[in-house]
Design an enzyme around this catalytic site. Structure first.
Site, PDB file in Angstrom:
ATOM      1  N   LYS A 155     -11.069 -29.972   9.371  1.00 49.40           N
ATOM      2  CA  LYS A 155     -10.671 -31.211   8.499  1.00 49.40           C
ATOM      3  C   LYS A 155      -9.394 -31.849   9.048  1.00 49.40           C
ATOM      4  CE  LYS A 155     -13.552 -30.515   4.399  1.00 49.40           C
ATOM      5  NZ  LYS A 155     -13.819 -30.640   2.917  1.00 49.40           N
ATOM      6  N   ARG A 157     -21.225 -27.949  -8.135  1.00 53.88           N
ATOM      7  CA  ARG A 157     -21.319 -29.143  -8.954  1.00 53.88           C
ATOM      8  C   ARG A 157     -22.737 -29.677  -9.258  1.00 53.88           C
ATOM      9  NH1 ARG A 157     -17.443 -32.112  -5.254  1.00 53.88           N
ATOM     10  NH2 ARG A 157     -18.499 -30.554  -3.908  1.00 53.88           N
ATOM     11  N   SER A 191     -12.493 -34.432  -3.685  1.00 56.30           N
ATOM     12  CA  SER A 191     -11.079 -34.720  -3.431  1.00 56.30           C
ATOM     13  C   SER A 191     -11.072 -36.063  -2.496  1.00 56.30           C
ATOM     14  CB  SER A 191     -10.341 -33.675  -2.404  1.00 56.30           C
ATOM     15  OG  SER A 191     -10.452 -32.608  -3.223  1.00 56.30           O
ATOM     16  N   HIS A 250     -11.328 -28.507  -9.762  1.00 58.92           N
ATOM     17  CA  HIS A 250     -10.888 -27.155  -9.231  1.00 58.92           C
ATOM     18  C   HIS A 250     -10.315 -26.245 -10.329  1.00 58.92           C
ATOM     19  CE1 HIS A 250     -10.438 -29.362  -5.198  1.00 58.92           C
ATOM     20  NE2 HIS A 250     -11.676 -28.542  -5.096  1.00 58.92           N
TER      21      HIS A 250
HETATM   22  N1  COA Z   1     -14.521 -29.764  -8.436  1.00 59.44           N
HETATM   23  C1  COA Z   1     -14.286 -30.987  -7.700  1.00 59.44           C
HETATM   24  N2  COA Z   1     -14.214 -31.136  -6.422  1.00 59.44           N
HETATM   25  C2  COA Z   1     -14.604 -30.112  -6.034  1.00 59.44           C
HETATM   26  C3  COA Z   1     -15.118 -28.779  -6.616  1.00 59.44           C
HETATM   27  C4  COA Z   1     -14.754 -28.935  -7.975  1.00 59.44           C
HETATM   28  N3  COA Z   1     -14.928 -27.778  -8.818  1.00 59.44           N
HETATM   29  N4  COA Z   1     -15.470 -27.800  -5.652  1.00 59.44           N
HETATM   30  C5  COA Z   1     -15.452 -28.514  -4.460  1.00 59.44           C
HETATM   31  N5  COA Z   1     -14.953 -29.650  -4.550  1.00 59.44           N
HETATM   32  C6  COA Z   1     -14.930 -30.604  -3.586  1.00 59.44           C
HETATM   33  C7  COA Z   1     -13.573 -30.393  -2.820  1.00 59.44           C
HETATM   34  O1  COA Z   1     -12.501 -31.536  -3.402  1.00 59.44           O
HETATM   35  C8  COA Z   1     -13.811 -31.189  -1.272  1.00 59.44           C
HETATM   36  O2  COA Z   1     -14.109 -32.485  -1.406  1.00 59.44           O
HETATM   37  P1  COA Z   1     -13.867 -33.636  -0.085  1.00 59.44           P
HETATM   38  O3  COA Z   1     -14.796 -32.751   1.030  1.00 59.44           O
HETATM   39  O4  COA Z   1     -14.062 -34.823  -0.372  1.00 59.44           O
HETATM   40  O5  COA Z   1     -12.294 -33.231   0.413  1.00 59.44           O
HETATM   41  C9  COA Z   1     -15.369 -30.399  -1.218  1.00 59.44           C
HETATM   42  O6  COA Z   1     -15.829 -30.454  -2.522  1.00 59.44           O
HETATM   43  C10 COA Z   1     -15.589 -29.137  -0.410  1.00 59.44           C
HETATM   44  O7  COA Z   1     -14.320 -28.521  -0.590  1.00 59.44           O
HETATM   45  P2  COA Z   1     -14.151 -27.107  -0.379  1.00 59.44           P
HETATM   46  O8  COA Z   1     -14.679 -26.101  -1.613  1.00 59.44           O
HETATM   47  O9  COA Z   1     -12.544 -27.056  -0.272  1.00 59.44           O
HETATM   48  O10 COA Z   1     -14.788 -26.708   0.551  1.00 59.44           O
HETATM   49  P3  COA Z   1     -14.653 -26.597   2.458  1.00 59.44           P
HETATM   50  O11 COA Z   1     -15.880 -26.878   3.006  1.00 59.44           O
HETATM   51  O12 COA Z   1     -13.588 -27.623   2.476  1.00 59.44           O
HETATM   52  O13 COA Z   1     -14.038 -25.350   2.666  1.00 59.44           O
HETATM   53  C11 COA Z   1     -14.055 -22.994   3.187  1.00 59.44           C
HETATM   54  C12 COA Z   1     -14.703 -24.274   2.418  1.00 59.44           C
HETATM   55  C13 COA Z   1     -12.448 -23.209   2.866  1.00 59.44           C
HETATM   56  C14 COA Z   1     -14.382 -21.730   2.593  1.00 59.44           C
HETATM   57  C15 COA Z   1     -14.373 -23.136   4.535  1.00 59.44           C
HETATM   58  O14 COA Z   1     -14.631 -24.483   4.887  1.00 59.44           O
HETATM   59  C16 COA Z   1     -13.599 -22.348   5.636  1.00 59.44           C
HETATM   60  O15 COA Z   1     -12.398 -22.801   5.923  1.00 59.44           O
HETATM   61  N6  COA Z   1     -13.950 -21.303   6.041  1.00 59.44           N
HETATM   62  C17 COA Z   1     -13.300 -20.538   7.101  1.00 59.44           C
HETATM   63  C18 COA Z   1     -14.425 -20.242   8.030  1.00 59.44           C
HETATM   64  C19 COA Z   1     -15.325 -19.149   7.726  1.00 59.44           C
HETATM   65  O16 COA Z   1     -15.106 -18.150   6.997  1.00 59.44           O
HETATM   66  N7  COA Z   1     -16.473 -19.308   8.021  1.00 59.44           N
HETATM   67  C20 COA Z   1     -17.599 -18.473   7.794  1.00 59.44           C
HETATM   68  C21 COA Z   1     -18.335 -18.660   6.428  1.00 59.44           C
HETATM   69  S1  COA Z   1     -19.632 -19.910   6.974  1.00 59.44           S
END
Ligand code: COA
Length: 160
Positions: A42, A91, A129, A18
């Site tokens: 989550k 990634r 994560s 990140h």
């Molecule tokens: N390096 C390492 N790990 C990474 C990374 C990076 N550069 N980028 C993402 N990841 C990992 C995260 O650690 C996470 O791992 P985990 O699932 O093992 O815990 C995974 O990739 C996904 O992470 P994240 O980027 O946090 O995405 P998410 O799907 O959890 O959340 C949001 C993304 C916050 C945008 C989304 O879920 C959200 O809450 N949206 C709100 C609702 C919305 O607007 N909906 C309409 C749009 S569809």
């Protein structure tokens, strides 16, 4: 005009992957708001307050980067803070379908906000994560993957 972008995620916890994305993003925009999703789908290991605190500690050297949280739609938060872009990391090919779908939906909801995909260094391709949480739960060293503040916080979580 200040060009702001948001970088939304669950950050449970923030990793070097990140931080690599944030470093790249802060050179492209005047201001980055790293925003922690409450994300009811989550069940994070770290509370929202803990995730915010770990991000703040890990980002204290970054001048144009701020930390916040949101509950609801990403695009609503982006509009609220006046951001022109949503940053997401790609990634590997496996991230693409989910990210593509989310970017298209966000464009449908707010056509004035552009999703920008950044590619982290290849050494973080395999990192997420969940892996960090799993390693830490097995008392394995995670210092190669997370900043020092996260390292001690996660060690403490699993020593209880
Ligand atoms: N390096 C390492 N790990 C990474 C990374 C990076 N550069 N980028 C993402 N990841 C990992 C995260 O650690 C996470 O791992 P985990 O699932 O093992 O815990 C995974 O990739 C996904 O992470 P994240 O980027 O946090 O995405 P998410 O799907 O959890 O959340 C949001 C993304 C916050 C945008 C989304 O879920 C959200 O809450 N949206 C709100 C609702 C919305 O607007 N909906 C309409 C749009 S569809």
């Amino acid at each position: 005009m200040i060009r702001k972008a948001i970088y939304p995620g669950t950050f449970d916890p923030v990793t070097f992957g990140h931080l690599d994305i944030i470093k790249k993003a802060k050179d492209l925009f005047d201001e980055i708001i790293v925003t922690v999703a409450v994300n009811p789908t989550k069940h994070p290991l770290f509370t929202l307050e803990e995730r915010l605190d770990l991000l703040k500690k890990s980002l204290h050297d970054y001048e144009n980067v701020y930390v916040d949280s949101f509950n609801g739609l990403v695009v609503d938060f982006a509009r609220e803070v006046g951001a022109v872009s949503i940053i997401r990391g790609l990634r590997a090919v496996s991230d693409f379908e989910y990210e593509f779908q989310m970017a298209l939906m966000n464009r449908k909801l707010a056509s004035e906000i552009t999703t920008v995909f950044l590619i982290p260094h290849e050494k973080y391709t395999y990192l997420n994560s969940t892996i960090v949480r799993n390693l830490a739960s097995l008392q394995s060293d995670v210092s190669d993957f997370v900043p020092p503040a996260v390292q001690s916080a996660i060690r403490e979580k699993f020593s209880k």
